[in-house]
Design a protein around this motif. Structure first.
Motif, PDB file in Angstrom:
ATOM      1  N   THR A 192       0.700  -1.211  -0.156  1.00 28.51           N
ATOM      2  CA  THR A 192      -0.098   0.150   0.112  1.00 28.51           C
ATOM      3  C   THR A 192       0.941   1.114  -0.283  1.00 28.51           C
ATOM      4  OG1 THR A 192      -0.136   0.262   2.338  1.00 28.51           O
ATOM      5  CG2 THR A 192      -1.875  -1.123   1.272  1.00 28.51           C
ATOM      6  N   GLU A 193       0.302   2.292  -0.665  1.00 29.03           N
ATOM      7  CA  GLU A 193       1.239   3.373  -0.735  1.00 29.03           C
ATOM      8  C   GLU A 193       0.142   4.771  -0.428  1.00 29.03           C
ATOM      9  OE1 GLU A 193       3.755   6.182  -3.716  1.00 29.03           O
ATOM     10  OE2 GLU A 193       3.278   4.071  -4.226  1.00 29.03           O
ATOM     11  N   ALA A 194       0.278   5.322   0.510  1.00 27.54           N
ATOM     12  CA  ALA A 194      -0.460   6.550   0.717  1.00 27.54           C
ATOM     13  C   ALA A 194      -0.062   7.734   0.135  1.00 27.54           C
ATOM     14  CB  ALA A 194      -0.631   6.910   2.187  1.00 27.54           C
ATOM     15  N   ILE A 195      -0.783   8.335  -0.874  1.00 27.15           N
ATOM     16  CA  ILE A 195      -0.313   9.081  -1.612  1.00 27.15           C
ATOM     17  C   ILE A 195      -0.749  10.650  -0.911  1.00 27.15           C
ATOM     18  CG2 ILE A 195      -0.625  10.646  -3.760  1.00 27.15           C
ATOM     19  CD1 ILE A 195       0.592   7.903  -4.058  1.00 27.15           C
ATOM     20  N   SER A 196      -1.811  10.632  -0.115  1.00 29.63           N
ATOM     21  CA  SER A 196      -2.063  11.627   0.899  1.00 29.63           C
ATOM     22  C   SER A 196      -3.038  10.942   2.051  1.00 29.63           C
ATOM     23  CB  SER A 196      -3.030  12.615   0.075  1.00 29.63           C
ATOM     24  OG  SER A 196      -4.196  12.255  -0.394  1.00 29.63           O
ATOM     25  N   ASN A 197      -3.504  11.899   2.944  1.00 33.92           N
ATOM     26  CA  ASN A 197      -4.489  11.389   3.828  1.00 33.92           C
ATOM     27  C   ASN A 197      -5.668  10.497   3.246  1.00 33.92           C
ATOM     28  OD1 ASN A 197      -2.896  11.610   6.341  1.00 33.92           O
ATOM     29  ND2 ASN A 197      -3.856  13.716   6.303  1.00 33.92           N
ATOM     30  N   GLU A 198      -6.001  10.901   2.100  1.00 36.02           N
ATOM     31  CA  GLU A 198      -7.344  10.491   1.447  1.00 36.02           C
ATOM     32  C   GLU A 198      -7.099   9.712   0.398  1.00 36.02           C
ATOM     33  OE1 GLU A 198      -6.876  13.833   1.450  1.00 36.02           O
ATOM     34  OE2 GLU A 198      -7.729  14.457   3.548  1.00 36.02           O
ATOM     35  N   ASP A 199      -6.073   9.579  -0.381  1.00 37.48           N
ATOM     36  CA  ASP A 199      -5.601   8.685  -1.512  1.00 37.48           C
ATOM     37  C   ASP A 199      -4.520   7.700  -1.158  1.00 37.48           C
ATOM     38  OD1 ASP A 199      -7.255  10.373  -3.235  1.00 37.48           O
ATOM     39  OD2 ASP A 199      -5.636  11.996  -3.430  1.00 37.48           O
ATOM     40  N   ILE A 200      -4.760   6.464  -1.510  1.00 33.19           N
ATOM     41  CA  ILE A 200      -3.950   5.336  -1.399  1.00 33.19           C
ATOM     42  C   ILE A 200      -3.987   4.227  -2.622  1.00 33.19           C
ATOM     43  CG2 ILE A 200      -3.772   3.239   0.041  1.00 33.19           C
ATOM     44  CD1 ILE A 200      -5.650   4.817   2.129  1.00 33.19           C
ATOM     45  N   ILE A 201      -2.825   4.197  -2.919  1.00 28.04           N
ATOM     46  CA  ILE A 201      -2.477   3.116  -4.108  1.00 28.04           C
ATOM     47  C   ILE A 201      -2.359   1.789  -3.575  1.00 28.04           C
ATOM     48  CG2 ILE A 201      -1.319   2.525  -6.171  1.00 28.04           C
ATOM     49  CD1 ILE A 201      -2.868   5.215  -6.335  1.00 28.04           C
ATOM     50  N   VAL A 202      -3.193   0.770  -4.050  1.00 27.48           N
ATOM     51  CA  VAL A 202      -2.926  -0.739  -3.548  1.00 27.48           C
ATOM     52  C   VAL A 202      -2.622  -1.482  -4.827  1.00 27.48           C
ATOM     53  CG1 VAL A 202      -3.887  -2.764  -2.200  1.00 27.48           C
ATOM     54  CG2 VAL A 202      -4.462  -0.065  -1.392  1.00 27.48           C
ATOM     55  N   PRO A 203      -1.269  -2.049  -4.773  1.00 27.21           N
ATOM     56  CA  PRO A 203      -1.072  -2.724  -6.056  1.00 27.21           C
ATOM     57  C   PRO A 203      -1.537  -3.989  -5.543  1.00 27.21           C
ATOM     58  CG  PRO A 203       1.025  -1.633  -5.180  1.00 27.21           C
ATOM     59  CD  PRO A 203      -0.050  -1.253  -4.109  1.00 27.21           C
ATOM     60  N   VAL A 204      -2.307  -4.880  -6.373  1.00 26.77           N
ATOM     61  CA  VAL A 204      -2.987  -6.169  -6.143  1.00 26.77           C
ATOM     62  C   VAL A 204      -2.384  -7.029  -7.227  1.00 26.77           C
ATOM     63  CG1 VAL A 204      -5.140  -7.303  -6.031  1.00 26.77           C
ATOM     64  CG2 VAL A 204      -4.940  -4.961  -5.195  1.00 26.77           C
ATOM     65  N   SER A 205      -1.935  -8.282  -7.077  1.00 22.93           N
ATOM     66  CA  SER A 205      -1.698  -9.388  -7.856  1.00 22.93           C
ATOM     67  C   SER A 205      -3.007 -10.174  -7.888  1.00 22.93           C
ATOM     68  CB  SER A 205      -0.592 -10.271  -7.095  1.00 22.93           C
ATOM     69  OG  SER A 205      -0.348 -11.428  -8.061  1.00 22.93           O
ATOM     70  N   ILE A 206      -3.375 -10.421  -9.292  1.00 21.43           N
ATOM     71  CA  ILE A 206      -4.535 -10.995  -9.448  1.00 21.43           C
ATOM     72  C   ILE A 206      -4.219 -12.228 -10.461  1.00 21.43           C
ATOM     73  CG2 ILE A 206      -6.807 -10.773 -10.679  1.00 21.43           C
ATOM     74  CD1 ILE A 206      -6.665  -7.946 -10.038  1.00 21.43           C
ATOM     75  N   GLN A 207      -4.948 -13.399  -9.956  1.00 20.99           N
ATOM     76  CA  GLN A 207      -4.640 -14.664 -10.855  1.00 20.99           C
ATOM     77  C   GLN A 207      -6.113 -15.215 -11.074  1.00 20.99           C
ATOM     78  OE1 GLN A 207      -2.282 -17.598  -9.035  1.00 20.99           O
ATOM     79  NE2 GLN A 207      -1.525 -18.273 -11.082  1.00 20.99           N
ATOM     80  N   GLY A 208      -6.331 -15.540 -12.325  1.00 19.74           N
ATOM     81  CA  GLY A 208      -7.623 -16.234 -12.547  1.00 19.74           C
ATOM     82  C   GLY A 208      -7.754 -16.853 -13.819  1.00 19.74           C
ATOM     83  N   ILE A 209      -8.768 -17.735 -14.083  1.00 17.93           N
ATOM     84  CA  ILE A 209      -8.873 -18.686 -15.128  1.00 17.93           C
ATOM     85  C   ILE A 209      -9.062 -17.783 -16.444  1.00 17.93           C
ATOM     86  CG2 ILE A 209     -10.467 -20.120 -13.990  1.00 17.93           C
ATOM     87  CD1 ILE A 209     -12.796 -19.263 -15.246  1.00 17.93           C
ATOM     88  N   ASP A 210      -8.682 -18.417 -17.602  1.00 21.39           N
ATOM     89  CA  ASP A 210      -8.590 -18.005 -18.954  1.00 21.39           C
ATOM     90  C   ASP A 210     -10.157 -17.615 -19.363  1.00 21.39           C
ATOM     91  OD1 ASP A 210      -8.208 -16.877 -21.447  1.00 21.39           O
ATOM     92  OD2 ASP A 210      -6.381 -18.148 -21.663  1.00 21.39           O
TER      93      ASP A 210
END
Length: 119
Positions: free
Chosen positions: A23-41
């Motif tokens: 997680t990376e807080a850009i400000s008190n209100e804005d947060i960037i959350v990198p998420v790894s996603i793996q699913g079916i084709d």
């Protein structure tokens, strides 16, 4: 076409795996959350269904009224047979912290949501 069979499609789609990478807080209100996603084709299951339906239509004596039910039968089987996942991809999820302390996941273009959703 059975409701149970159609529910199996959603079960296959629900096997998608999500992992919060950071997680990376850009400000008190804005947060960037990198998420790894793996699913079916999903695209492959649909393309295979189209190919099989075409072959079935050409080889069998299927009348127009039976096309939809045959399509659903093949689609259900293709989703039931899914046994592998695509490689995981990482996407950044924009999250906003609301004044009341709740979080809002913003509209995502890749792999998460078609609408904003409270979490």
């Amino acid at each position: 076409m059975s409701i149970t069979g159609l529910a199996g499609i959603f079960k296959a789609l629900s096997t998608t795996k999500y992992e919060i990478v950071n997680t990376e807080a850009i400000s008190n209100e804005d947060i960037i959350v990198p998420v790894s996603i793996q699913g079916i084709d999903d695209e492959k299951a649909c393309a295979d269904t189209e190919d099989q339906q075409y072959n079935s239509f050409m080889e069998e004596d299927i009348v127009e009224d039976e096309i939809i039910s045959k399509n659903m039968e093949i689609l259900i089987q293709n989703y039931h047979d899914v046994d592998s996942f695509l490689d995981a991809v990482e996407v950044n999820v924009d999250v906003i912290r609301d004044r009341d302390g709740s979080y809002l996941v913003m509209l995502q273009e890749v792999g998460l949501s078609n609408n904003s959703k409270n979490i």
